[in-house]
Design a protein around this motif. Structure first.
Motif, short mmCIF file in Angstrom:
data_model
loop_
_atom_site.label_atom_id
_atom_site.label_comp_id
_atom_site.label_asym_id
_atom_site.label_seq_id
_atom_site.Cartn_x
_atom_site.Cartn_y
_atom_site.Cartn_z
N GLU A 251 -60.25 13.20 -12.04
CA GLU A 251 -59.70 14.13 -11.06
C GLU A 251 -60.69 15.28 -10.93
OE1 GLU A 251 -55.44 16.01 -10.98
OE2 GLU A 251 -56.85 17.44 -11.89
N CYS A 314 -59.64 15.38 -5.60
CA CYS A 314 -59.83 13.94 -5.36
C CYS A 314 -59.73 13.15 -6.67
CB CYS A 314 -61.20 13.68 -4.74
SG CYS A 314 -61.43 14.39 -3.09
N GLU A 315 -59.18 11.97 -6.56
CA GLU A 315 -59.28 11.00 -7.65
C GLU A 315 -60.47 10.11 -7.34
OE1 GLU A 315 -57.00 7.19 -9.74
OE2 GLU A 315 -55.87 8.54 -8.41
N ILE A 316 -61.44 10.08 -8.25
CA ILE A 316 -62.70 9.39 -8.02
C ILE A 316 -62.94 8.38 -9.13
CG2 ILE A 316 -65.17 9.70 -7.61
CD1 ILE A 316 -64.67 12.58 -6.92
N ILE A 322 -63.59 7.15 -3.60
CA ILE A 322 -62.48 8.09 -3.49
C ILE A 322 -61.18 7.30 -3.37
CG2 ILE A 322 -61.58 10.11 -2.27
CD1 ILE A 322 -64.40 10.45 -3.47
N SER A 324 -57.91 8.74 -3.84
CA SER A 324 -56.87 9.55 -3.20
C SER A 324 -57.37 10.98 -3.11
CB SER A 324 -55.56 9.50 -3.99
OG SER A 324 -55.72 10.11 -5.26
N ARG A 325 -56.71 11.78 -2.29
CA ARG A 325 -57.08 13.18 -2.20
C ARG A 325 -55.86 14.03 -1.84
NH1 ARG A 325 -55.17 12.56 2.26
NH2 ARG A 325 -56.22 11.87 4.15
N THR A 458 -63.92 15.67 3.52
CA THR A 458 -62.53 15.27 3.28
C THR A 458 -61.57 16.06 4.16
OG1 THR A 458 -63.05 14.66 1.00
CG2 THR A 458 -60.74 15.08 1.52
#
Length: 718
Positions: A251, A314-316, A322, A324-325, A458
């Motif tokens: 995250e 962001c979840e990377i 990527i 989710s954001r 984003t």
């Protein structure tokens, strides 16, 4: 007292009637005046690449920056008489037929009096006429003979011998550093102080964070958060938070100072920030967009202080995908304030450690001195005053891995890669230049850059796709402020293809769309570390469109992004504040805002950005000329950096300081400008000087007042 007087100004008559011959009509355009110290002007017309040349006698008393109507009396390529016979004109020529609007810009000069009369004597490259002013009113402002002052032209009628105006500021004695820097700001109509009303309004903003301020915000105060900025930075407008997730992903939060929460629309602070548009960075100082209480204190994300922020989280994945954001308001408490050198030392120390082990390097939090590493307790300091925790090391090394992968994806998608050296002027405590050096960007710089790019992209994608992550623009997308960059000029890229071909390089394929970016990157890579690289980069840069702000999204060509905006620097850029306000409205379920209004605001912001950049370049030029003053008579190696019909520009090594060699002063031959091939050709000897050619020069003159640097070519005349 005036140096010159414009004897034209009788207006455009559209051609004289002759017996049996009809009056000739000429096309008329509206544009902005760019004046020269010789008195002739160029009229720049929006949407047209080529300007219109107007002789001094046909300017109708127009001055630099004025908006005028100009009739084109000769088209480019038309035959005109010359001593050698008929020759084609290189550009359109015309005649001013109407002054639509005076610019109201300030001109800078030296105050001079003779008896009861007073003038401002011009030494400007864009103002050849001295300006008459009222002596009594000027004295009341504190003007004394010999001082440098700023003046605005009020009128210049046909019967006036010279322009007539009034002083707006007394800048000080010429040559003093503050005087000269303030003169540059005045020249570009940029303020160098805040009015008391604005300062008082900023001071009145509470610096207490209450429970009400925290409503609706995600709390990141217990998540590792840090800033990375230049060592001398005072305003920290972005911070990164980092947390490893149980599923193996990361995250990453990009937290931006929540300026729009404090600066409300229509307030004195907001009006001033909107007018300025951006902070201005001169060589020896920053002229901020916001008063000090906001930019350096209240909104600055200083360590160990609760701060209100606007974030993209962001979840990377470890491969930099990527997943989710989330976009919204947050509260943070930064654990560490690092400079780029400190962050770089962590990265370099971790280069020998496999990336998959970064997350096991340490678990200690908050700057404590001990680090768990294989059961051994040890203390480590990044540099004086910064105690390194294992969690911070893990975060920086992991984020650096992700940034490198994000960067690689950008270039694979077609981002344009220019790696031109950025030269900086070092000044002493009195503002005197003491050194010119190359600023080198390393991984720590790119780390921050990539995550700022990610946040900006984003946010733009979130609005343009109506909240979806499918990359498809929505027909129902709400009004927004985008940062756009159009495709390059294909004709100019064809010129690059021809020019590179002369060096043995082959640019294959189309020079439009994404194919052009690939071709440019390939050429630059092939020419890396070779003398012609600088010339290739220069021509390619000239082919590029200017990035600007718009409500119409066309993507960002240079970055290879379909969606892009400016979200990450609201302390120093007003468009970012507009973006924050629009986001707030839309996240709260508000309706789409007035597009026409925001388009006007985008145009204003783009104009302010250009003005600020011009002022910054001018301050650099001034300091470079000042730096070269004690080097007059010295010889340097350099390369040809530009060619024109009047001169050859040369950048010397190693400082990259550029000066001009006048063609009429080259003794060996008469050189003619071959614009198509970016070269000069000797009429008799056929000697050729091209962009990138190595030459040796002698510094001839360093004119500080006009910021001009003259070189002379050292030739082998045997």
């Amino acid at each position: 007292m005036s140096k010159k007087r414009n004897k034209g100004g009788k207006g455009f008559r559209g051609g004289r009637k002759r017996s049996g011959r009809q009056k000739k009509e000429f096309p008329v355009y509206e544009g902005r005046v760019q004046m020269t110290r010789e008195g002739f002007i160029f009229v720049i017309v929006d949407g047209q690449e080529d300007d219109i040349f107007v002789k001094a006698a046909k300017t109708r008393n127009a001055l630099d920056g004025d908006i005028v109507k100009v009739a084109v009396t000769k088209q480019a390529g038309a035959k005109v008489a010359s001593r050698a016979g008929a020759r084609p004109t290189q550009r359109r020529e015309g005649e001013v037929v109407e002054i639509v609007r005076r610019s109201g810009k300030q001109f800078v000069g030296i105050y001079h009096t003779v008896g009861a009369q007073a003038w401002v004597l011009m030494q400007s490259k864009s103002m050849p006429y001295d300006i008459e002013v009222d002596a009594e009113a000027s004295a009341e402002l504190g003007a004394k003979k010999g001082m440098k002052v700023a003046v605005v032209v009020d009128r210049w009628n046909r019967n006036d011998y010279s322009p007539i105006g009034h002083l707006t500021d007394v800048l000080g004695m010429p040559g003093e550093n503050n005087t000269e820097m303030h003169a540059i700001l005045a020249e570009f109509n940029l303020p160098y102080r805040f009015e008391k009303e604005v300062e008082d309004a900023a001071d009145a903003i509470s610096d207490k964070i209450t429970a009400n301020d925290l409503k609706g915000r995600k709390d990141f105060r217990d998540t590792l958060t840090f800033t990375i900025d230049p060592a001398d930075a005072k305003d920290f407008d972005d911070a990164l938070s980092f947390r490893k997730l149980e599923n193996g992903n990361y995250e990453v939060g990009v937290h931006i100072a929540d300026v729009s929460y404090y600066v409300k629309p229509g307030t004195p602070v907001d009006k001033e920030a909107r007018e300025r548009g951006t902070s201005v960075y001169l060589v020896d100082r920053t002229v901020p967009m916001l008063p000090e209480k906001l930019c350096n204190k209240l909104c600055s994300l200083r360590p160990h202080e609760d701060k209100l922020t606007f974030a993209v989280v962001c979840e990377i994945t470890p491969k930099a995908a990527i997943k989710s954001r989330w976009i919204g308001r947050t509260v943070i408490n930064s654990d560490f304030r690092l400079d780029y050198e400190q962050a770089q030392s962590i990265i370099e120390a971790g280069k020998d450690i496999p990336s998959e082990t970064h997350a096991t390097l340490g678990t200690v939090r908050g700057g404590t001195v001990s680090e768990a590493n294989g059961g051994v307790e040890r203390s480590e300091t990044v540099s004086e005053g910064i105690l390194l925790s294992g969690e911070l090391r893990t975060a920086i090394l992991t984020l650096n891995d992700l940034a490198q992968k994000l960067k690689a994806k950008r270039f694979k998608a077609g981002a344009v890669n220019f790696d031109r050296p950025e030269m900086k002027v070092e000044v002493d405590e009195n503002g005197r230049p003491v050194n010119v050096y190359e600023k080198v960007s390393k991984e720590a710089n790119f780390l921050i850059e990539e995550f700022m790019l990610l946040a900006n992209r984003t946010v733009a994608e979130f609005i343009a796709t109506d909240g979806k992550m499918n990359g498809v623009p929505s027909k129902k997308a709400k009004t927004f402020v985008y940062r756009i960059h159009d495709e390059p000029n294909t004709e100019k890229l064809e010129g690059l293809r021809r020019f590179a071909g002369g060096f043995g390089y082959h640019i294959d394929g189309e020079l439009s769309g994404r194919a052009a970016a690939k071709s440019i990157n390939t050429l630059m890579q092939e020419a890396k570390d070779k003398p012609e690289l600088a010339a290739f980069e220069d021509i390619a840069l000239r082919s590029m469109a200017k990035a600007c702000y718009s409500t119409d999204n066309i993507g960002h060509y240079g970055l290879a992004f379909d969606f892009y905006t400016h979200f990450t620097s609201p302390i120093r850029r007003y468009p970012d504040t507009m973006v924050h306000r629009l986001l707030t409205i839309y996240l709260d379920g508000g309706e789409s805002q007035n597009k026409a209004y925001y388009e006007v605001e985008c145009q204003h912001a783009s104009e302010r950005e250009v003005i600020a950049a011009d002022a910054e370049r001018t301050s650099t030029k001034y300091k470079l000329v000042e730096y070269m003053q004690d080097k007059v008579g010295q010889e340097f190696d350099g390369h040809v950096s530009g060619v024109t019909e009047w001169g050859m520009y040369v950048e010397i090594e190693p400082s990259k300081v550029e000066g001009m060699i006048s063609l009429r002063e080259i003794r060996s031959d008469f050189f003619e400008f071959d614009e198509q091939h970016y070269r000069l050709v000797g009429r008799r000897t056929k000697k050729v000087y091209r962009l990138g050619d190595q030459v040796r020069i002698r510094v001839k003159n360093a004119n500080l007042e006009q910021r001009l640097l003259d070189y002379e070519l050292i030739e082998n005349l045997k």
